[in-house]
Scaffold this motif. Sequence first.
Motif, PDB file in Angstrom:
ATOM      1  N   THR A 155     103.486  16.796  50.310  1.00  0.00           N
ATOM      2  CA  THR A 155     104.945  16.920  50.360  1.00  0.00           C
ATOM      3  C   THR A 155     105.572  15.844  51.246  1.00  0.00           C
ATOM      4  OG1 THR A 155     104.688  19.285  50.102  1.00  0.00           O
ATOM      5  CG2 THR A 155     106.849  18.523  50.830  1.00  0.00           C
ATOM      6  N   GLY A 156     106.448  15.054  50.640  1.00  0.00           N
ATOM      7  CA  GLY A 156     107.183  14.036  51.386  1.00  0.00           C
ATOM      8  C   GLY A 156     106.364  12.815  51.774  1.00  0.00           C
ATOM      9  N   LYS A 157     105.101  12.780  51.366  1.00  0.00           N
ATOM     10  CA  LYS A 157     104.256  11.657  51.744  1.00  0.00           C
ATOM     11  C   LYS A 157     104.478  10.460  50.796  1.00  0.00           C
ATOM     12  CE  LYS A 157     101.726  13.278  55.194  1.00  0.00           C
ATOM     13  NZ  LYS A 157     102.058  14.673  55.327  1.00  0.00           N
ATOM     14  N   GLU A 158     104.242   9.267  51.320  1.00  0.00           N
ATOM     15  CA  GLU A 158     104.324   8.050  50.490  1.00  0.00           C
ATOM     16  C   GLU A 158     102.959   7.802  49.861  1.00  0.00           C
ATOM     17  OE1 GLU A 158     106.510   5.423  49.897  1.00  0.00           O
ATOM     18  OE2 GLU A 158     108.217   6.041  51.136  1.00  0.00           O
ATOM     19  N   VAL A 159     102.922   7.828  48.537  1.00  0.00           N
ATOM     20  CA  VAL A 159     101.677   7.516  47.835  1.00  0.00           C
ATOM     21  C   VAL A 159     101.847   6.166  47.137  1.00  0.00           C
ATOM     22  CG1 VAL A 159     100.124   8.164  45.931  1.00  0.00           C
ATOM     23  CG2 VAL A 159     101.073   9.930  47.424  1.00  0.00           C
ATOM     24  N   VAL A 160     100.906   5.281  47.313  1.00  0.00           N
ATOM     25  CA  VAL A 160     100.887   4.055  46.510  1.00  0.00           C
ATOM     26  C   VAL A 160      99.614   4.081  45.676  1.00  0.00           C
ATOM     27  CG1 VAL A 160     100.779   1.529  46.516  1.00  0.00           C
ATOM     28  CG2 VAL A 160     102.249   2.719  48.163  1.00  0.00           C
ATOM     29  N   VAL A 161      99.799   3.949  44.357  1.00  0.00           N
ATOM     30  CA  VAL A 161      98.671   3.890  43.433  1.00  0.00           C
ATOM     31  C   VAL A 161      98.560   2.446  42.958  1.00  0.00           C
ATOM     32  CG1 VAL A 161      97.712   4.749  41.248  1.00  0.00           C
ATOM     33  CG2 VAL A 161      99.205   6.234  42.619  1.00  0.00           C
ATOM     34  N   ILE A 162      97.410   1.811  43.156  1.00  0.00           N
ATOM     35  CA  ILE A 162      97.243   0.467  42.591  1.00  0.00           C
ATOM     36  C   ILE A 162      96.446   0.612  41.303  1.00  0.00           C
ATOM     37  CG2 ILE A 162      96.767  -1.952  43.089  1.00  0.00           C
ATOM     38  CD1 ILE A 162      96.144  -1.223  45.946  1.00  0.00           C
ATOM     39  N   ILE A 185     103.804   2.939  41.834  1.00  0.00           N
ATOM     40  CA  ILE A 185     102.651   2.435  41.079  1.00  0.00           C
ATOM     41  C   ILE A 185     102.678   0.911  41.137  1.00  0.00           C
ATOM     42  CG2 ILE A 185     101.405   2.426  38.880  1.00  0.00           C
ATOM     43  CD1 ILE A 185     102.842   4.974  38.103  1.00  0.00           C
ATOM     44  N   ALA A 186     101.610   0.345  41.689  1.00  0.00           N
ATOM     45  CA  ALA A 186     101.508  -1.121  41.782  1.00  0.00           C
ATOM     46  C   ALA A 186     100.500  -1.624  40.755  1.00  0.00           C
ATOM     47  CB  ALA A 186     101.067  -1.513  43.188  1.00  0.00           C
ATOM     48  N   HIS A 187     100.567  -2.918  40.443  1.00  0.00           N
ATOM     49  CA  HIS A 187      99.682  -3.502  39.430  1.00  0.00           C
ATOM     50  C   HIS A 187      99.567  -5.000  39.666  1.00  0.00           C
ATOM     51  CE1 HIS A 187     103.549  -4.524  37.742  1.00  0.00           C
ATOM     52  NE2 HIS A 187     103.873  -3.245  37.885  1.00  0.00           N
ATOM     53  N   SER A 188      99.009  -5.699  38.699  1.00  0.00           N
ATOM     54  CA  SER A 188      98.704  -7.115  38.940  1.00  0.00           C
ATOM     55  C   SER A 188      99.958  -7.985  39.098  1.00  0.00           C
ATOM     56  CB  SER A 188      97.830  -7.669  37.814  1.00  0.00           C
ATOM     57  OG  SER A 188      98.556  -7.725  36.610  1.00  0.00           O
ATOM     58  N   LYS A 189     101.104  -7.484  38.645  1.00  0.00           N
ATOM     59  CA  LYS A 189     102.333  -8.287  38.769  1.00  0.00           C
ATOM     60  C   LYS A 189     103.173  -7.865  39.986  1.00  0.00           C
ATOM     61  CE  LYS A 189     101.596 -10.248  34.666  1.00  0.00           C
ATOM     62  NZ  LYS A 189     100.228  -9.744  34.477  1.00  0.00           N
ATOM     63  N   THR A 190     102.689  -6.923  40.741  1.00  0.00           N
ATOM     64  CA  THR A 190     103.426  -6.466  41.932  1.00  0.00           C
ATOM     65  C   THR A 190     103.510  -7.601  42.963  1.00  0.00           C
ATOM     66  OG1 THR A 190     102.714  -4.187  41.609  1.00  0.00           O
ATOM     67  CG2 THR A 190     103.386  -4.789  43.836  1.00  0.00           C
ATOM     68  N   LYS A 191     104.705  -7.779  43.507  1.00  0.00           N
ATOM     69  CA  LYS A 191     104.896  -8.839  44.510  1.00  0.00           C
ATOM     70  C   LYS A 191     104.530  -8.319  45.884  1.00  0.00           C
ATOM     71  CE  LYS A 191     108.048 -11.933  42.286  1.00  0.00           C
ATOM     72  NZ  LYS A 191     109.021 -11.289  41.385  1.00  0.00           N
ATOM     73  N   ASP A 192     103.885  -9.124  46.662  1.00  0.00           N
ATOM     74  CA  ASP A 192     103.470  -8.806  48.034  1.00  0.00           C
ATOM     75  C   ASP A 192     102.789  -7.429  48.112  1.00  0.00           C
ATOM     76  OD1 ASP A 192     103.017  -8.910  50.699  1.00  0.00           O
ATOM     77  OD2 ASP A 192     105.095  -9.267  51.292  1.00  0.00           O
ATOM     78  N   LEU A 193     101.664  -7.334  47.433  1.00  0.00           N
ATOM     79  CA  LEU A 193     100.914  -6.067  47.370  1.00  0.00           C
ATOM     80  C   LEU A 193     100.546  -5.512  48.753  1.00  0.00           C
ATOM     81  CD1 LEU A 193      99.703  -3.973  45.393  1.00  0.00           C
ATOM     82  CD2 LEU A 193      97.607  -5.336  45.386  1.00  0.00           C
ATOM     83  N   PRO A 194     100.091  -6.363  49.698  1.00  0.00           N
ATOM     84  CA  PRO A 194      99.765  -5.795  51.017  1.00  0.00           C
ATOM     85  C   PRO A 194     100.947  -5.061  51.637  1.00  0.00           C
ATOM     86  CG  PRO A 194      98.917  -8.030  50.850  1.00  0.00           C
ATOM     87  CD  PRO A 194      99.758  -7.787  49.625  1.00  0.00           C
ATOM     88  N   LYS A 195     102.145  -5.633  51.510  1.00  0.00           N
ATOM     89  CA  LYS A 195     103.336  -5.008  52.111  1.00  0.00           C
ATOM     90  C   LYS A 195     103.633  -3.652  51.445  1.00  0.00           C
ATOM     91  CE  LYS A 195     108.051  -5.964  53.405  1.00  0.00           C
ATOM     92  NZ  LYS A 195     109.223  -6.599  52.841  1.00  0.00           N
ATOM     93  N   VAL A 196     103.497  -3.621  50.115  1.00  0.00           N
ATOM     94  CA  VAL A 196     103.732  -2.365  49.383  1.00  0.00           C
ATOM     95  C   VAL A 196     102.724  -1.307  49.855  1.00  0.00           C
ATOM     96  CG1 VAL A 196     103.655  -1.270  47.097  1.00  0.00           C
ATOM     97  CG2 VAL A 196     104.704  -3.518  47.369  1.00  0.00           C
ATOM     98  N   ILE A 204      95.830   4.990  46.726  1.00  0.00           N
ATOM     99  CA  ILE A 204      94.869   5.261  45.648  1.00  0.00           C
ATOM    100  C   ILE A 204      94.581   3.934  44.956  1.00  0.00           C
ATOM    101  CG2 ILE A 204      94.480   6.493  43.467  1.00  0.00           C
ATOM    102  CD1 ILE A 204      96.280   8.736  44.597  1.00  0.00           C
ATOM    103  N   VAL A 205      93.319   3.542  44.937  1.00  0.00           N
ATOM    104  CA  VAL A 205      92.990   2.206  44.458  1.00  0.00           C
ATOM    105  C   VAL A 205      92.126   2.282  43.201  1.00  0.00           C
ATOM    106  CG1 VAL A 205      92.157  -0.060  45.144  1.00  0.00           C
ATOM    107  CG2 VAL A 205      92.953   1.532  46.907  1.00  0.00           C
ATOM    108  N   ALA A 206      92.673   1.837  42.077  1.00  0.00           N
ATOM    109  CA  ALA A 206      91.948   1.862  40.796  1.00  0.00           C
ATOM    110  C   ALA A 206      92.171   0.531  40.095  1.00  0.00           C
ATOM    111  CB  ALA A 206      92.437   3.017  39.933  1.00  0.00           C
ATOM    112  N   ILE A 207      91.503  -0.492  40.592  1.00  0.00           N
ATOM    113  CA  ILE A 207      91.727  -1.856  40.112  1.00  0.00           C
ATOM    114  C   ILE A 207      90.533  -2.366  39.304  1.00  0.00           C
ATOM    115  CG2 ILE A 207      92.317  -4.210  40.811  1.00  0.00           C
ATOM    116  CD1 ILE A 207      93.195  -3.100  43.531  1.00  0.00           C
ATOM    117  N   GLY A 208      89.340  -2.212  39.885  1.00  0.00           N
ATOM    118  CA  GLY A 208      88.141  -2.771  39.247  1.00  0.00           C
ATOM    119  C   GLY A 208      87.790  -4.138  39.807  1.00  0.00           C
TER     120      GLY A 208
END
Length: 281
Positions: A155-162, A185-196, A204-208
């Motif tokens: 609840t109220g938490k920030e989730v980032v899924v790559i 939801i982040a992906h290969s076109k996301t700008k400044d991924l570390p900052k996000v 949650i990291v599902a890149i491969g």
Amino acid sequence: MIINGKEISLKIKDKIKKEVDQISKKYNRLPKLVVILVGDDQASQTYVRNKERASQYVGIESQVIRHDSSFSEEALLAEIRQLNQDDTVDGILVQLPLPAHIDEDKVLETIDSNKDVDGFHPDNVAKLFLGQQCPVPCTPKGMMVLLDEINYDLTGKEVVVIGRSHIVGKPVAMLCLQKNATVTIAHSKTKDLPKVCQRADILIVAIGKAKMINSDYIKEGAVVLDVGINRDENNRLCGDVDFDDVKDKVYAITPVPGGIGPMTVTMLLKNTLELFYQHNQ
Ligand code: NAP
């Protein structure tokens, strides 16, 4: 904290085993899972073997149908239709990826949505989005169970899924949203991924990509769920997260191997059991 997916999945499997034992006394048949494997992809062969072994462990009846890579789309669809009609079958799983001449979407749509143990049928995808009862894809379901196991309230938490795949990224984002998290939801076109990623309470990291995520991407005290299955420079299994680099910065993390992987297989058993109950109401 290192989240021991292997231990947690064993605990759940033992619970399922007891339930299947009860079923064998109460009903005149066991839950049954049919897995279809087309081709000789090495990773797929391993996954299917693991699924078969896990089913046997809990007492779920499992049948693996193997075809060589030249098996036609038409024959595969006919086989699925036959299994749809078979009342002794509760779950049907077609191992992905399929050979290029077979249309994956057509195959997934042909599986009866009430036997769709992977939760990939478009009707079930829609239900997941609508928050309705449906078979939930196994890897995302396993992640939610792990968060539950460590008593983590989203609840109220920030989730980032790559990653935005249909099997991991998108469904897990939906499940987190249902648990009242704020989801990116982040992906290969996301700008400044570390900052996000740095704003994530749960990453949650599902890149491969082996060990791509290091401590620069991590907020101090975050929970990190690493879905990736890769080989490192020494040919050892590793995740998408550089475990050694991030482990002192996180509150909790799943290792690879022994984190998300075993939970995925266990959730397949859970889904089969849930479909069995649905078919025997
Ligand atoms: P996928 O379909 O290949 O999707 C990968 C995602 O990662 C895509 O959305 C892609 O973005 C994104 N991506 C790729 N490179 C990136 C980068 N440099 N920066 C940011 N995002 C990037 O993969 P998947 O099927 O979801 O699987 C991901 C990993 O999890 C694989 O290693 C797979 O083996 C593993 N896996 C494990 C389990 C388990 O049980 N543990 C289950 C399923 C999958 P675009 O969409 O922009 O291309």
